[in-house]
Design a protein around this motif. Structure first.
Motif, PDB file in Angstrom:
ATOM      1  N   GLY A 167      38.822  44.409  45.368  1.00  0.00           N
ATOM      2  CA  GLY A 167      39.942  45.018  45.312  1.00  0.00           C
ATOM      3  C   GLY A 167      41.218  44.030  45.037  1.00  0.00           C
ATOM      4  N   ASN A 168      40.928  43.159  44.261  1.00  0.00           N
ATOM      5  CA  ASN A 168      41.962  42.186  43.686  1.00  0.00           C
ATOM      6  C   ASN A 168      42.580  42.729  42.620  1.00  0.00           C
ATOM      7  OD1 ASN A 168      41.701  40.483  45.820  1.00  0.00           O
ATOM      8  ND2 ASN A 168      40.818  38.752  44.313  1.00  0.00           N
ATOM      9  N   ILE A 169      41.829  43.846  41.639  1.00  0.00           N
ATOM     10  CA  ILE A 169      42.438  44.444  40.578  1.00  0.00           C
ATOM     11  C   ILE A 169      42.005  45.829  40.730  1.00  0.00           C
ATOM     12  CG2 ILE A 169      42.447  42.399  39.123  1.00  0.00           C
ATOM     13  CD1 ILE A 169      39.797  43.351  37.724  1.00  0.00           C
ATOM     14  N   SER A 170      42.609  46.698  40.028  1.00  0.00           N
ATOM     15  CA  SER A 170      42.348  48.393  40.006  1.00  0.00           C
ATOM     16  C   SER A 170      41.430  48.456  38.682  1.00  0.00           C
ATOM     17  CB  SER A 170      43.704  48.979  39.933  1.00  0.00           C
ATOM     18  OG  SER A 170      44.167  48.749  38.523  1.00  0.00           O
ATOM     19  N   ARG A 171      40.917  49.559  38.985  1.00  0.00           N
ATOM     20  CA  ARG A 171      39.976  49.969  37.653  1.00  0.00           C
ATOM     21  C   ARG A 171      40.948  49.894  36.385  1.00  0.00           C
ATOM     22  NH1 ARG A 171      35.164  53.457  36.843  1.00  0.00           N
ATOM     23  NH2 ARG A 171      34.683  53.118  38.872  1.00  0.00           N
ATOM     24  N   GLU A 172      42.265  50.285  36.687  1.00  0.00           N
ATOM     25  CA  GLU A 172      42.952  50.232  35.139  1.00  0.00           C
ATOM     26  C   GLU A 172      43.139  48.788  34.782  1.00  0.00           C
ATOM     27  OE1 GLU A 172      47.362  51.530  33.998  1.00  0.00           O
ATOM     28  OE2 GLU A 172      46.550  52.847  35.373  1.00  0.00           O
ATOM     29  N   GLU A 173      43.383  47.821  35.696  1.00  0.00           N
ATOM     30  CA  GLU A 173      43.558  46.544  35.250  1.00  0.00           C
ATOM     31  C   GLU A 173      42.201  45.753  34.739  1.00  0.00           C
ATOM     32  OE1 GLU A 173      46.888  44.820  38.632  1.00  0.00           O
ATOM     33  OE2 GLU A 173      44.972  45.592  39.268  1.00  0.00           O
ATOM     34  N   PHE A 174      41.345  46.217  35.286  1.00  0.00           N
ATOM     35  CA  PHE A 174      39.991  46.015  34.945  1.00  0.00           C
ATOM     36  C   PHE A 174      39.657  46.273  33.343  1.00  0.00           C
ATOM     37  CE2 PHE A 174      35.464  46.935  33.786  1.00  0.00           C
ATOM     38  CZ  PHE A 174      34.809  45.880  34.367  1.00  0.00           C
ATOM     39  N   PHE A 175      40.023  47.523  33.124  1.00  0.00           N
ATOM     40  CA  PHE A 175      40.024  48.312  31.763  1.00  0.00           C
ATOM     41  C   PHE A 175      40.733  47.417  30.941  1.00  0.00           C
ATOM     42  CE2 PHE A 175      41.656  51.111  28.479  1.00  0.00           C
ATOM     43  CZ  PHE A 175      40.535  51.575  28.136  1.00  0.00           C
TER      44      PHE A 175
ATOM     45  N   TYR B 175      41.857  44.062  31.155  1.00  0.00           N
ATOM     46  CA  TYR B 175      41.194  42.935  30.852  1.00  0.00           C
ATOM     47  C   TYR B 175      40.324  43.145  30.029  1.00  0.00           C
ATOM     48  CZ  TYR B 175      38.594  38.547  32.003  1.00  0.00           C
ATOM     49  OH  TYR B 175      37.948  37.389  31.663  1.00  0.00           O
ATOM     50  N   ILE B 176      39.175  43.872  30.243  1.00  0.00           N
ATOM     51  CA  ILE B 176      38.064  43.810  29.122  1.00  0.00           C
ATOM     52  C   ILE B 176      38.703  44.249  27.764  1.00  0.00           C
ATOM     53  CG2 ILE B 176      35.983  45.503  28.919  1.00  0.00           C
ATOM     54  CD1 ILE B 176      35.777  43.548  31.119  1.00  0.00           C
TER      55      ILE B 176
ATOM     56  N   ASN C 178      29.063  36.467  30.022  1.00  0.00           N
ATOM     57  CA  ASN C 178      28.565  36.847  31.238  1.00  0.00           C
ATOM     58  C   ASN C 178      29.446  36.478  32.332  1.00  0.00           C
ATOM     59  OD1 ASN C 178      26.598  36.488  33.750  1.00  0.00           O
ATOM     60  ND2 ASN C 178      26.181  38.358  32.750  1.00  0.00           N
ATOM     61  N   ALA C 179      29.919  35.347  32.467  1.00  0.00           N
ATOM     62  CA  ALA C 179      30.528  34.791  33.634  1.00  0.00           C
ATOM     63  C   ALA C 179      31.982  35.617  33.584  1.00  0.00           C
ATOM     64  CB  ALA C 179      30.683  33.340  33.437  1.00  0.00           C
ATOM     65  N   LEU C 180      32.342  35.755  32.675  1.00  0.00           N
ATOM     66  CA  LEU C 180      33.832  36.427  32.318  1.00  0.00           C
ATOM     67  C   LEU C 180      33.741  37.798  32.780  1.00  0.00           C
ATOM     68  CD1 LEU C 180      35.071  35.245  28.873  1.00  0.00           C
ATOM     69  CD2 LEU C 180      36.031  34.434  31.321  1.00  0.00           C
ATOM     70  N   TYR C 181      32.689  38.476  32.566  1.00  0.00           N
ATOM     71  CA  TYR C 181      32.504  40.139  32.762  1.00  0.00           C
ATOM     72  C   TYR C 181      32.329  40.076  34.252  1.00  0.00           C
ATOM     73  CZ  TYR C 181      30.975  44.755  33.279  1.00  0.00           C
ATOM     74  OH  TYR C 181      30.681  46.079  33.752  1.00  0.00           O
ATOM     75  N   THR C 182      31.486  39.149  34.685  1.00  0.00           N
ATOM     76  CA  THR C 182      31.101  39.364  36.193  1.00  0.00           C
ATOM     77  C   THR C 182      32.032  39.162  37.211  1.00  0.00           C
ATOM     78  OG1 THR C 182      29.875  37.371  36.191  1.00  0.00           O
ATOM     79  CG2 THR C 182      28.555  39.292  35.728  1.00  0.00           C
ATOM     80  N   ASN C 183      32.730  38.040  36.635  1.00  0.00           N
ATOM     81  CA  ASN C 183      34.020  37.671  37.581  1.00  0.00           C
ATOM     82  C   ASN C 183      35.206  38.773  37.604  1.00  0.00           C
ATOM     83  OD1 ASN C 183      35.668  35.377  38.860  1.00  0.00           O
ATOM     84  ND2 ASN C 183      37.162  35.936  36.973  1.00  0.00           N
ATOM     85  N   ALA C 184      35.637  39.490  36.524  1.00  0.00           N
ATOM     86  CA  ALA C 184      36.206  40.790  36.436  1.00  0.00           C
ATOM     87  C   ALA C 184      35.697  41.866  37.406  1.00  0.00           C
ATOM     88  CB  ALA C 184      36.339  41.135  34.910  1.00  0.00           C
ATOM     89  N   LEU C 185      34.152  41.877  37.324  1.00  0.00           N
ATOM     90  CA  LEU C 185      33.526  43.083  37.844  1.00  0.00           C
ATOM     91  C   LEU C 185      34.088  42.660  39.357  1.00  0.00           C
ATOM     92  CD1 LEU C 185      31.664  45.374  38.243  1.00  0.00           C
ATOM     93  CD2 LEU C 185      29.817  43.606  37.959  1.00  0.00           C
TER      94      LEU C 185
END
Length: 185
Positions: free
Chosen positions: A114-122, A124-125, A101-108
């Motif tokens: 705005g530190n990462i784009s939606r594509e970068e989030f994708f 990472y996940i 949960n901590a990993l996911y919410t950190n990425a969220l």
């Protein structure tokens, strides 16, 4: 002759009045333009301040979230309070799920500020979903995500992760890093 002089004087007076009115209109327009520019600058400043405050609020929330999760990860009795998973889990699994949960919410959070784009989030996940514990966590919390308001970033990203996980599990490709279609801007 008197009539000619009066006509010339009359035209001169009219021309002077027209010039005065034009000058007054120009001065008024310049003053309005200056007032509008001042308001535009002030509005931009307020927007920047509001944006900065929003980031500060998100950072504080993220820090509080991590502090709460850290306490629960370190103390099994506190972790029981956060045990909202669909099936009973062991103490070890609970700690792992809290960390997932901590990993996911950190990425969220990184996405939201705005530190990462939606594509970068994708991307990472897609990487963390290679871990079976993260997958188990994602399935164990599906009912919690269903309560998130539609239209929010978190709901949209959660659906994106759901779709990606389905694609990863249905894929026969050994190259997991190419599975799924990254979102466009």
């Amino acid at each position: 002759m008197a009539t000619q002089r009066f006509g010339v004087r009359g035209l001169g007076a009219v021309a002077a009045a027209a010039a005065g009115m034009a000058a007054g209109a120009l001065i008024t327009m310049a003053a309005q333009r200056h007032a509008l520019e001042t308001l535009r600058v002030r509005l931009e400043h307020l927007e920047r301040t509001a944006h900065t405050q929003q980031h500060t609020n998100l950072a504080n929330q993220q820090r509080l979230h991590w502090e709460l999760l850290s306490k629960a990860i370190d103390d099994p009795e506190l972790a029981e309070v956060l045990d909202l998973f669909e099936a009973p889990v062991s103490t070890k699994q609970r700690r792992q799920f809290l960390y997932a949960n901590a990993l996911y919410t950190n990425a969220l959070f990184y996405y939201r500020i705005g530190n990462i784009s939606r594509e970068e989030f994708f991307g990472y996940i897609r990487g963390i979903l290679q871990n079976p514990v993260v997958r188990e966590y994602w399935y164990a919390t599906r009912h919690q995500r269903a309560t998130i308001a539609d239209g929010s970033d978190e709901a949209e990203l959660g659906r994106m992760v759901d779709e990606l996980l389905t694609q990863l599990e249905e894929s026969d490709a050994d190259e997991w890093w190419v599975v799924g279609e990254p979102p466009s801007a």
